[in-house]
Enzyme design. Structure first.
Site, PDB file in Angstrom:
ATOM      1  N   TYR A 144      33.362  63.173  75.201  1.00 34.59           N
ATOM      2  CA  TYR A 144      32.611  62.032  74.672  1.00 34.59           C
ATOM      3  C   TYR A 144      33.569  61.155  73.887  1.00 34.59           C
ATOM      4  CZ  TYR A 144      29.130  59.471  71.877  1.00 34.59           C
ATOM      5  OH  TYR A 144      28.380  58.483  71.272  1.00 34.59           O
ATOM      6  N   ASP A 239      42.108  60.928  72.369  1.00 32.91           N
ATOM      7  CA  ASP A 239      40.992  60.596  71.479  1.00 32.91           C
ATOM      8  C   ASP A 239      40.939  61.672  70.399  1.00 32.91           C
ATOM      9  OD1 ASP A 239      38.711  60.088  70.138  1.00 32.91           O
ATOM     10  OD2 ASP A 239      37.392  59.986  71.895  1.00 32.91           O
ATOM     11  N   LYS A 267      36.102  59.333  61.787  1.00 37.59           N
ATOM     12  CA  LYS A 267      35.684  60.470  60.942  1.00 37.59           C
ATOM     13  C   LYS A 267      36.575  60.646  59.715  1.00 37.59           C
ATOM     14  CE  LYS A 267      33.611  62.603  65.024  1.00 37.59           C
ATOM     15  NZ  LYS A 267      32.184  62.476  64.938  1.00 37.59           N
TER      16      LYS A 267
HETATM   17  C1  LIG Z   1      35.979  62.525  70.302  1.00 42.38           C
HETATM   18  C2  LIG Z   1      35.073  61.403  69.862  1.00 42.38           C
HETATM   19  N1  LIG Z   1      35.380  60.149  70.200  1.00 42.38           N
HETATM   20  C3  LIG Z   1      34.633  59.118  69.813  1.00 42.38           C
HETATM   21  C4  LIG Z   1      33.491  59.307  69.072  1.00 42.38           C
HETATM   22  C5  LIG Z   1      32.688  58.126  68.669  1.00 42.38           C
HETATM   23  O1  LIG Z   1      32.763  57.937  67.293  1.00 42.38           O
HETATM   24  P1  LIG Z   1      31.594  57.170  66.513  1.00 42.38           P
HETATM   25  O2  LIG Z   1      30.401  58.041  66.556  1.00 42.38           O
HETATM   26  O3  LIG Z   1      32.167  56.995  65.128  1.00 42.38           O
HETATM   27  O4  LIG Z   1      31.401  55.870  67.189  1.00 42.38           O
HETATM   28  C6  LIG Z   1      33.127  60.610  68.700  1.00 42.38           C
HETATM   29  C7  LIG Z   1      31.910  60.900  67.902  1.00 42.38           C
HETATM   30  O5  LIG Z   1      30.902  60.365  67.947  1.00 42.38           O
HETATM   31  C8  LIG Z   1      33.941  61.673  69.100  1.00 42.38           C
HETATM   32  O6  LIG Z   1      33.628  62.926  68.789  1.00 42.38           O
HETATM   33  N1  LIG Z   2      29.345  64.633  68.842  1.00 38.78           N
HETATM   34  C1  LIG Z   2      29.040  63.428  68.137  1.00 38.78           C
HETATM   35  C2  LIG Z   2      30.223  63.042  67.344  1.00 38.78           C
HETATM   36  O1  LIG Z   2      31.236  63.649  67.310  1.00 38.78           O
HETATM   37  C3  LIG Z   2      27.861  63.639  67.299  1.00 38.78           C
HETATM   38  C4  LIG Z   2      27.570  62.529  66.352  1.00 38.78           C
HETATM   39  C5  LIG Z   2      26.525  61.612  66.869  1.00 38.78           C
HETATM   40  O2  LIG Z   2      26.596  61.212  68.029  1.00 38.78           O
HETATM   41  O3  LIG Z   2      25.645  61.276  66.091  1.00 38.78           O
END
Ligand SMILES: Cc1ncc(COP(=O)(O)O)c(C=O)c1O
Ligand SMILES: N[C@H](C=O)CCC(=O)O
Length: 430
Positions: A144, A239, A267
């Protein structure tokens, strides 16, 4: 357990927000039941609006590696915000942030701060396309990268949890440009590059997959991707939104000794405020506007309060022994969970990398996405609720990694493992 106030809030929220939430996984839809609403958090603990206290293994989905409401982070935020919340012109903290990140992650020769992990990944992939003049990108099943259109193809996290890996609303013409590979399969990657290597702008990968539970790279796999990208002229993007500053001070790239062309962060780099970053090779980053033609911008990017929270967190994690303590706490937790499951006769295996871990309901080793989805999610759901009732909060999905913070000490681990011994017995009883 009294959850009356959370219930009342959720009832109101359902009428106001899709699923009652502002991000899907937190709705508890896959584990069943209703989410609790947070009132406050401190150290390793979350407290809900009904006064229930939970040992928290999510840490706001990763940012809170130093524990919730760390005094140094709060002080930095408080003193910065008194000088103004947002300027819309450059500020000194952005420069300090970039210098700090480059010191900790040397591949980040130049970078840009954004407001979320999603913004970071979609900006990085645009840069890969702009720099190479190619259109296809490669991602991995179950990874993701936020909710950018190009990434919602065989996606992990909530998209996997809710069975929506390919989202409606993403134009087919765009989705067709996203090629997917099974993570940890050397041969599949070699074959794809042999067939289409000259069309691939970039490969984006979670170096440790944290959005399909937690899957570690096989020995040499990340280097294999590095070699394929180097040979074909594709841009390798790690990522590190999740793994950055979590699996080592220098992220997964330091842990595995593989240098990507571009990296994305989120994060921890924001210490709990909405922040992301992307960056890498200077020759690539010089192509971003206004230095170059690839456009990307943000009204609140480099926000001083967010920079202050992130910098304070990056300061804490550079303390002596910080990662060694986290790594040993994770071993205590994971070894203890496996032992408790074994004693109860429940097949469970764990994966771990410093302050990040996976818990799988299976007796097999998990090394691929197919292994992860074959696990017993119904057993996980029972375990999740059995732990929650005992005051321990794991992710409300079988497809999310767990996170520890430096605030998880002996007391919290012992409490968690006692709860787990009881919870696994409950799972075994069916
Ligand atoms: C590996 C990774 N990339 C991108 C994202 C996207 O980050 P955000 O939720 O801050 O948009 C997340 C988490 O949601 C993630 O775990
Ligand atoms: N796996 C997602 C982020 O790392 C969970 C957070 C979200 O989507 O709210």
């Amino acid at each position: 357990m009294n959850t009356a106030t959370s219930h009342e809030l959720f009832t109101r929220a359902l009428d106001l927000m899709p699923g009652g939430v502002n991000s899907p996984v937190r709705a508890f839809k896959s584990v069943g039941g209703e989410p609790f609403f947070a009132a406050s958090a401190e150290g390793a603990y979350l407290v809900d609006v009904d006064g229930n206290r939970y040992v928290d293994y999510i840490g706001s989905w990763g940012p809170m590696i130093a524990g919730h409401a760390h005094p140094k982070v709060l002080d930095a935020v408080a003193s910065t915000m008194r000088k103004g919340l947002s300027f819309g012109v450059p500020n000194a903290l952005e420069v300090t942030m970039a210098e700090t990140v480059r010191k900790l992650v040397p591949s980040m020769q130049m970078m840009r701060m954004v407001n979320s992990g999603t913004e970071a990944t979609l900006s990085a992939i645009r840069l890969a396309r702009g720099a190479t003049g190619r259109t296809r990108i490669v991602k991995f099943e179950g990874c993701y990268h936020g909710h950018g259109d190009s990434f919602l193809v065989k996606a992990g996290s909530g998209a996997l949890t809710f069975g929506l890996p390919n989202s409606p609303g993403v134009p087919k013409a765009l989705a067709d440009l996203t090629l997917t590979l099974p993570y940890n399969d050397f041969e599949a990657a070699t074959t794809l590059f042999a067939e289409m290597g000259d069309q691939i702008a970039g490969v984006i990968v979670e170096p440790i997959v944290g959005n399909a539970n937690c899957i570690l790279p096989r020995e040499g796999y990340l280097q294999h991707l590095r070699d394929l990208c180097t040979q074909s002229g594709a841009i390798l993007i790690f990522d590190e939104v999740m793994t950055g500053f979590r699996v080592a001070l220098g992220g997964a790239q330091a842990r595995y000794g593989v240098t990507p062309d571009l990296s994305t962060f989120g994060k921890i780099i924001g210490g709990g405020m909405p922040v992301g970053a992307y960056g890498g090779r200077a020759d690539l980053m010089q192509q971003i506007a206004p230095a170059g033609p690839v456009y990307q911008a943000g009204t609140l990017s480099g926000n001083p309060v967010a920079m202050a929270a992130g910098l304070a967190t990056l300061g804490i994690i550079q303390g002596p022994g910080f990662y060694e303590r986290l790594e040993s706490a994770t071993h205590v937790l994971c070894d203890g969970l496996e032992a408790a499951a074994h004693d109860a006769g429940v097949p469970v295996t764990t994966t771990r990398s410093c302050a990040m871990f996976g818990l799988f309901f299976t007796d097999r080793q998990v090394e691929t996405f197919a292994d992860a989805v074959a696990c017993d999610t119904a057993a996980f759901n029972r375990f999740f609720h059995a732990m929650l009732r005992r005051g321990v909060y794991f992710a409300p999905s079988a497809f999310e990694a767990g996170f520890l913070s430096s605030a998880h000490g002996e007391e919290e681990l012992a409490f968690t493992l006692q709860a787990a011994r009881e919870a696994f017995k409950e799972v075994a009883a069916g």
